[in-house]
Design an enzyme around this catalytic site. Sequence first.
Site, PDB file in Angstrom:
ATOM      1  N   LYS A  58      -3.777 -11.766  -7.438  1.00  0.00           N
ATOM      2  CA  LYS A  58      -2.969 -10.655  -7.948  1.00  0.00           C
ATOM      3  C   LYS A  58      -1.792 -10.385  -7.004  1.00  0.00           C
ATOM      4  O   LYS A  58      -1.784 -10.883  -5.866  1.00  0.00           O
ATOM      5  CB  LYS A  58      -3.852  -9.413  -8.066  1.00  0.00           C
ATOM      6  CG  LYS A  58      -4.449  -8.976  -6.749  1.00  0.00           C
ATOM      7  CD  LYS A  58      -5.639  -8.059  -6.957  1.00  0.00           C
ATOM      8  CE  LYS A  58      -6.238  -7.683  -5.626  1.00  0.00           C
ATOM      9  NZ  LYS A  58      -7.626  -7.240  -5.753  1.00  0.00           N
ATOM     10  N   TYR A 115      20.448   3.086  12.896  1.00  0.00           N
ATOM     11  CA  TYR A 115      20.336   4.359  12.185  1.00  0.00           C
ATOM     12  C   TYR A 115      19.752   5.425  13.103  1.00  0.00           C
ATOM     13  O   TYR A 115      18.744   5.190  13.779  1.00  0.00           O
ATOM     14  CB  TYR A 115      19.377   4.218  11.000  1.00  0.00           C
ATOM     15  CG  TYR A 115      19.935   3.601   9.742  1.00  0.00           C
ATOM     16  CD1 TYR A 115      21.256   3.198   9.618  1.00  0.00           C
ATOM     17  CD2 TYR A 115      19.101   3.420   8.635  1.00  0.00           C
ATOM     18  CE1 TYR A 115      21.733   2.640   8.438  1.00  0.00           C
ATOM     19  CE2 TYR A 115      19.567   2.862   7.453  1.00  0.00           C
ATOM     20  CZ  TYR A 115      20.879   2.476   7.350  1.00  0.00           C
ATOM     21  OH  TYR A 115      21.338   1.927   6.203  1.00  0.00           O
TER      22      TYR A 115
HETATM   23  C1  LIG Z   1      -8.442  -7.536  -4.720  1.00  0.00           C
HETATM   24  C2  LIG Z   1      -9.858  -7.765  -5.086  1.00  0.00           C
HETATM   25  C3  LIG Z   1     -10.622  -8.734  -4.426  1.00  0.00           C
HETATM   26  C4  LIG Z   1     -10.150  -9.419  -3.162  1.00  0.00           C
HETATM   27  O1  LIG Z   1     -10.369  -8.529  -2.098  1.00  0.00           O
HETATM   28  P1  LIG Z   1      -9.961  -8.872  -0.575  1.00  0.00           P
HETATM   29  O2  LIG Z   1     -10.436  -7.679   0.168  1.00  0.00           O
HETATM   30  O3  LIG Z   1      -8.496  -9.027  -0.560  1.00  0.00           O
HETATM   31  O4  LIG Z   1     -10.662 -10.117  -0.203  1.00  0.00           O
HETATM   32  C5  LIG Z   1     -11.877  -8.999  -4.917  1.00  0.00           C
HETATM   33  N1  LIG Z   1     -12.368  -8.336  -5.996  1.00  0.00           N
HETATM   34  C6  LIG Z   1     -11.683  -7.372  -6.638  1.00  0.00           C
HETATM   35  C7  LIG Z   1     -12.289  -6.683  -7.791  1.00  0.00           C
HETATM   36  C8  LIG Z   1     -10.414  -7.044  -6.193  1.00  0.00           C
HETATM   37  O5  LIG Z   1      -9.737  -6.067  -6.805  1.00  0.00           O
END
Ligand SMILES: *Cc1c(COP(=O)(O)O)cnc(C)c1O
Length: 349
Positions: free
Chosen positions: A39, A249
Amino acid sequence: MPDKPSSTLRLTVDTDALAANWRALDAMSGAAKAGAAVKADCYGLGVDTCVPVLRDAGCQHFFVAHWSEVEAVAHHIPASQIAVLHGVLTSEDADYAQQIGAVPVINSVEQAERWQASGGGRCHLMVDSGINRLGLSPSELGDANVQALEVDVLMSHLACADEDSPMNARQLEVFKQTRQQVAHRSASLANSAGIALGSDYHFNLTRPGLALYGGVPRTELSGAITPVAGVEAAILQTRTICAGETVGYNARFTADRDMRIGVVSLGYADGILRSWRGQGAFTFGDKHLPMLGTVSMDMIVADLTEAPEVREGNWVTLPYNLQNAAQQSGLSQYELLTVLGTRLRSGNA
Ligand SMILES: *Cc1c(COP(=O)(O)O)cnc(C)c1O
């Protein structure tokens, strides 16, 4: 259109390290197979760069959050290997899932009903074992639409896997009980950190994200995981300032001596946020170039004292070892990856 001149910044993705991290996490998952959370554009590192590497390493289960993320991933793997974590919020989502063949993760009784109404078929089911984020409560699993689902992977998500919290064992127990309540082909609980909690947490499938991309959420993983992301940028200009002059800045740095400085082509839009102020340093070979003052929109000023040889157009590196960078910037390892900007990624070599 003429060819574009080359970029003054780039994200480097060590694809060998990415593949090695997946293999290490797959091996640490024991009898379970490792999937991959892809994702947020592979946590900022780019689907087109990362998904083919994960596929070629042997990964067959890919997780995205949004339906809008499916198409890009499906360029590289069959849609049936893509699970959509946010599930079907509308009948439009359900119809899209049916057409494209990606698999929804059903998170509520309403989603179960909606999925069945669209024709049903293979899906995954998220139960909430205590994080109180997405997923059905165990008490809802008896619902007729839920019982009627064709559940491939029954899953839940750990809230505190990166800590030694009693919550981990509690969630494990709840998850095991829910396995008695609904028919499913396989089960999945562990994210990256959960893999390090041991074989009780592995079930049939693990879902690492962060650690694939070089994150180290638990010290047990530190030997197994290699950094993947690198941030590099050109020096746009150098100048010499006198004692008493300020930089950037809000004039947050004042020179206490005459010094040579360089303006680095990195800023907010690239994901290098103000929270780096006063903490980070660039490297030039083995030389250390501290950041001076505040990140100022598209630029960061570096102290060139250690590297008088640096000229306009030279490239410097912002070390992006996620554990150290998290300490320096005050951002979490997740944030450090997902804030990386598209301008940085489009500079990819
Ligand atoms: C994002 C996510 C993962 C991966 O988690 P990490 O902590 O990045 O390894 C696994 N399962 C679900 C449901 C997630 O939303």
